[in-house]
Design a protein around this motif. Sequence first.
Motif, PDB file in Angstrom:
ATOM      1  N   ALA A  77       0.830  -1.203   0.000  1.00  0.00           N
ATOM      2  CA  ALA A  77       0.000   0.000   0.000  1.00  0.00           C
ATOM      3  C   ALA A  77       0.864   1.252   0.000  1.00  0.00           C
ATOM      4  O   ALA A  77       0.565   2.238  -0.689  1.00  0.00           O
ATOM      5  CB  ALA A  77      -0.937  -0.008   1.200  1.00  0.00           C
ATOM      6  N   VAL A  78       1.951   1.215   0.782  1.00  0.00           N
ATOM      7  CA  VAL A  78       2.875   2.346   0.815  1.00  0.00           C
ATOM      8  C   VAL A  78       3.506   2.558  -0.556  1.00  0.00           C
ATOM      9  O   VAL A  78       3.603   3.689  -1.051  1.00  0.00           O
ATOM     10  CB  VAL A  78       3.967   2.125   1.882  1.00  0.00           C
ATOM     11  CG1 VAL A  78       5.095   3.146   1.729  1.00  0.00           C
ATOM     12  CG2 VAL A  78       3.376   2.217   3.281  1.00  0.00           C
ATOM     13  N   LYS A  79       3.916   1.474  -1.202  1.00  0.00           N
ATOM     14  CA  LYS A  79       4.535   1.589  -2.526  1.00  0.00           C
ATOM     15  C   LYS A  79       3.556   2.193  -3.539  1.00  0.00           C
ATOM     16  O   LYS A  79       3.913   3.083  -4.318  1.00  0.00           O
ATOM     17  CB  LYS A  79       5.032   0.229  -3.018  1.00  0.00           C
ATOM     18  CG  LYS A  79       5.713   0.309  -4.377  1.00  0.00           C
ATOM     19  CD  LYS A  79       6.080  -1.064  -4.921  1.00  0.00           C
ATOM     20  CE  LYS A  79       7.340  -1.585  -4.312  1.00  0.00           C
ATOM     21  NZ  LYS A  79       7.830  -2.805  -5.024  1.00  0.00           N
ATOM     22  N   GLN A  80       2.323   1.719  -3.514  1.00  0.00           N
ATOM     23  CA  GLN A  80       1.325   2.254  -4.437  1.00  0.00           C
ATOM     24  C   GLN A  80       1.043   3.723  -4.165  1.00  0.00           C
ATOM     25  O   GLN A  80       0.822   4.513  -5.087  1.00  0.00           O
ATOM     26  CB  GLN A  80       0.038   1.424  -4.356  1.00  0.00           C
ATOM     27  CG  GLN A  80       0.166   0.026  -4.931  1.00  0.00           C
ATOM     28  CD  GLN A  80       0.643   0.038  -6.377  1.00  0.00           C
ATOM     29  OE1 GLN A  80       0.126   0.792  -7.218  1.00  0.00           O
ATOM     30  NE2 GLN A  80       1.630  -0.797  -6.674  1.00  0.00           N
ATOM     31  N   GLU A 197      11.505   0.503  -7.629  1.00  0.00           N
ATOM     32  CA  GLU A 197      12.816   0.060  -7.147  1.00  0.00           C
ATOM     33  C   GLU A 197      13.373   1.009  -6.090  1.00  0.00           C
ATOM     34  O   GLU A 197      14.066   0.573  -5.168  1.00  0.00           O
ATOM     35  CB  GLU A 197      13.791  -0.062  -8.308  1.00  0.00           C
ATOM     36  CG  GLU A 197      13.587  -1.298  -9.169  1.00  0.00           C
ATOM     37  CD  GLU A 197      14.768  -1.579 -10.089  1.00  0.00           C
ATOM     38  OE1 GLU A 197      15.831  -0.929  -9.927  1.00  0.00           O
ATOM     39  OE2 GLU A 197      14.626  -2.458 -10.961  1.00  0.00           O
ATOM     40  N   VAL A 198      13.069   2.301  -6.222  1.00  0.00           N
ATOM     41  CA  VAL A 198      13.507   3.261  -5.210  1.00  0.00           C
ATOM     42  C   VAL A 198      12.891   2.915  -3.858  1.00  0.00           C
ATOM     43  O   VAL A 198      13.586   2.876  -2.828  1.00  0.00           O
ATOM     44  CB  VAL A 198      13.123   4.703  -5.609  1.00  0.00           C
ATOM     45  CG1 VAL A 198      13.371   5.671  -4.457  1.00  0.00           C
ATOM     46  CG2 VAL A 198      13.910   5.140  -6.831  1.00  0.00           C
ATOM     47  N   VAL A 199      11.599   2.648  -3.854  1.00  0.00           N
ATOM     48  CA  VAL A 199      10.921   2.285  -2.601  1.00  0.00           C
ATOM     49  C   VAL A 199      11.523   1.008  -2.030  1.00  0.00           C
ATOM     50  O   VAL A 199      11.797   0.922  -0.829  1.00  0.00           O
ATOM     51  CB  VAL A 199       9.406   2.129  -2.819  1.00  0.00           C
ATOM     52  CG1 VAL A 199       8.722   1.677  -1.531  1.00  0.00           C
ATOM     53  CG2 VAL A 199       8.785   3.446  -3.288  1.00  0.00           C
ATOM     54  N   ASP A 200      11.766   0.012  -2.871  1.00  0.00           N
ATOM     55  CA  ASP A 200      12.371  -1.239  -2.406  1.00  0.00           C
ATOM     56  C   ASP A 200      13.753  -0.985  -1.803  1.00  0.00           C
ATOM     57  O   ASP A 200      14.082  -1.523  -0.736  1.00  0.00           O
ATOM     58  CB  ASP A 200      12.516  -2.232  -3.563  1.00  0.00           C
ATOM     59  CG  ASP A 200      11.180  -2.802  -4.025  1.00  0.00           C
ATOM     60  OD1 ASP A 200      10.192  -2.683  -3.275  1.00  0.00           O
ATOM     61  OD2 ASP A 200      11.131  -3.361  -5.135  1.00  0.00           O
ATOM     62  N   GLU A 201      14.548  -0.194  -2.483  1.00  0.00           N
ATOM     63  CA  GLU A 201      15.922   0.072  -2.035  1.00  0.00           C
ATOM     64  C   GLU A 201      15.939   0.738  -0.663  1.00  0.00           C
ATOM     65  O   GLU A 201      16.784   0.426   0.183  1.00  0.00           O
ATOM     66  CB  GLU A 201      16.636   0.952  -3.065  1.00  0.00           C
ATOM     67  CG  GLU A 201      18.099   1.228  -2.779  1.00  0.00           C
ATOM     68  CD  GLU A 201      19.012   0.052  -3.027  1.00  0.00           C
ATOM     69  OE1 GLU A 201      20.223   0.175  -2.738  1.00  0.00           O
ATOM     70  OE2 GLU A 201      18.532  -1.008  -3.496  1.00  0.00           O
ATOM     71  N   ILE A 202      14.994   1.627  -0.443  1.00  0.00           N
ATOM     72  CA  ILE A 202      14.959   2.342   0.839  1.00  0.00           C
ATOM     73  C   ILE A 202      14.230   1.538   1.910  1.00  0.00           C
ATOM     74  O   ILE A 202      14.778   1.252   2.983  1.00  0.00           O
ATOM     75  CB  ILE A 202      14.279   3.714   0.663  1.00  0.00           C
ATOM     76  CG1 ILE A 202      15.063   4.586  -0.324  1.00  0.00           C
ATOM     77  CG2 ILE A 202      14.157   4.428   2.013  1.00  0.00           C
ATOM     78  CD1 ILE A 202      14.373   5.893  -0.692  1.00  0.00           C
ATOM     79  N   ALA A 233      12.915  13.427  -2.579  1.00  0.00           N
ATOM     80  CA  ALA A 233      11.547  13.717  -2.142  1.00  0.00           C
ATOM     81  C   ALA A 233      10.822  12.453  -1.713  1.00  0.00           C
ATOM     82  O   ALA A 233      10.049  12.462  -0.750  1.00  0.00           O
ATOM     83  CB  ALA A 233      10.778  14.421  -3.265  1.00  0.00           C
ATOM     84  N   ILE A 234      11.064  11.340  -2.408  1.00  0.00           N
ATOM     85  CA  ILE A 234      10.449  10.063  -2.039  1.00  0.00           C
ATOM     86  C   ILE A 234      10.943   9.614  -0.666  1.00  0.00           C
ATOM     87  O   ILE A 234      10.147   9.200   0.189  1.00  0.00           O
ATOM     88  CB  ILE A 234      10.752   8.991  -3.100  1.00  0.00           C
ATOM     89  CG1 ILE A 234       9.981   9.290  -4.389  1.00  0.00           C
ATOM     90  CG2 ILE A 234      10.385   7.596  -2.582  1.00  0.00           C
ATOM     91  CD1 ILE A 234      10.378   8.419  -5.563  1.00  0.00           C
ATOM     92  N   ALA A 235      12.242   9.697  -0.438  1.00  0.00           N
ATOM     93  CA  ALA A 235      12.791   9.323   0.867  1.00  0.00           C
ATOM     94  C   ALA A 235      12.182  10.170   1.969  1.00  0.00           C
ATOM     95  O   ALA A 235      11.813   9.668   3.039  1.00  0.00           O
ATOM     96  CB  ALA A 235      14.312   9.468   0.861  1.00  0.00           C
TER      97      ALA A 235
END
Length: 311
Positions: A77-80, A197-202, A233-235
């Motif tokens: 849900a966070v990734k979406q 992939e950014v979300v996964d990496e962090i 900004a995503i982080a």
Amino acid sequence: MSIKKIEISFAVKLFVTIFLMIFFFVLLGTNTTKQSDILTSSFLDLNRNRIVQKLPVIEDEAITNKPGINDVYDYEAVKQYILSVFGASIPFEWGEKITGVKSRLNTNDKIIALTFDACGGSGGSGYDKELIDYLKTSQISATLFLSGSWVDKNKEIAKDLSQDPLFEIENHGLTHKPCSINGKSAYNILGTKNIGEVVDEIEKNAKKIEAITGKKTSFYRSGTAYYDEVCVAIANELGYQVAGFSIAGDGGAKFSIDQIKKTLSRATPGSIFLFHMNHPQGKTFEGIKETLPILKDQGYSFVRLSEFPLQ
């Protein structure tokens, strides 16, 4: 009224009408251009500063809490959610010291922060025990950035380090990749290819560290410390400050002792140094051992990143 006067009056009115029409269209075009420029320049600022609604609460007692994103944490849900917020973003910056990256402590006192990266991967999963033991013996605080691949090879060490109050354990990315939403590279290392992939990496590395240490991370530093501003900004949206550096202390653990001493001599109030703790064959330990006593004599003290606001 004579025909001649009527013709002159009509000509004047026609001239004025044409002039006003030309003026109107020029003015409209100028305003449109200005509005377009404003929208372009502020597009990413809107992404960074956007106040967004929280996700609906997902009732599942087995899911851990994620403050700042939701009352109950659900990874997909966070990734979406992140995809929905940043999916249309276009990055314009790429580097180590870009918009949103914090590279100094906000202080004018003689205080500096030593940070140490553990990058992992082939040839990068070592542990400089002499260096860490020296910091412990000298009671020097530091912030340690661990990648997921390094943690996988050094789980017990990571756990032990997290229990020492001198140190704080922070996020160096799941697989030590540069943080890009479109696959940019740094130092011949391919970055994350998309927002997912950014979300996964962090996030996956944050959860890996938390599972081992029992503590949440507050800071993120990407592999190679390269970013685009959308990644930053995503982080931030995920709840992390992006920790850069003021001075590269050991050149990826390739500097000589003299080079390390020279970089440390550049310390100023608020400096954040980047070193490495995963290359015991390097000279980081020797350079630090010779120089930190000099900095202490000059009145400098050493803190973890969480002890001061960053700028």
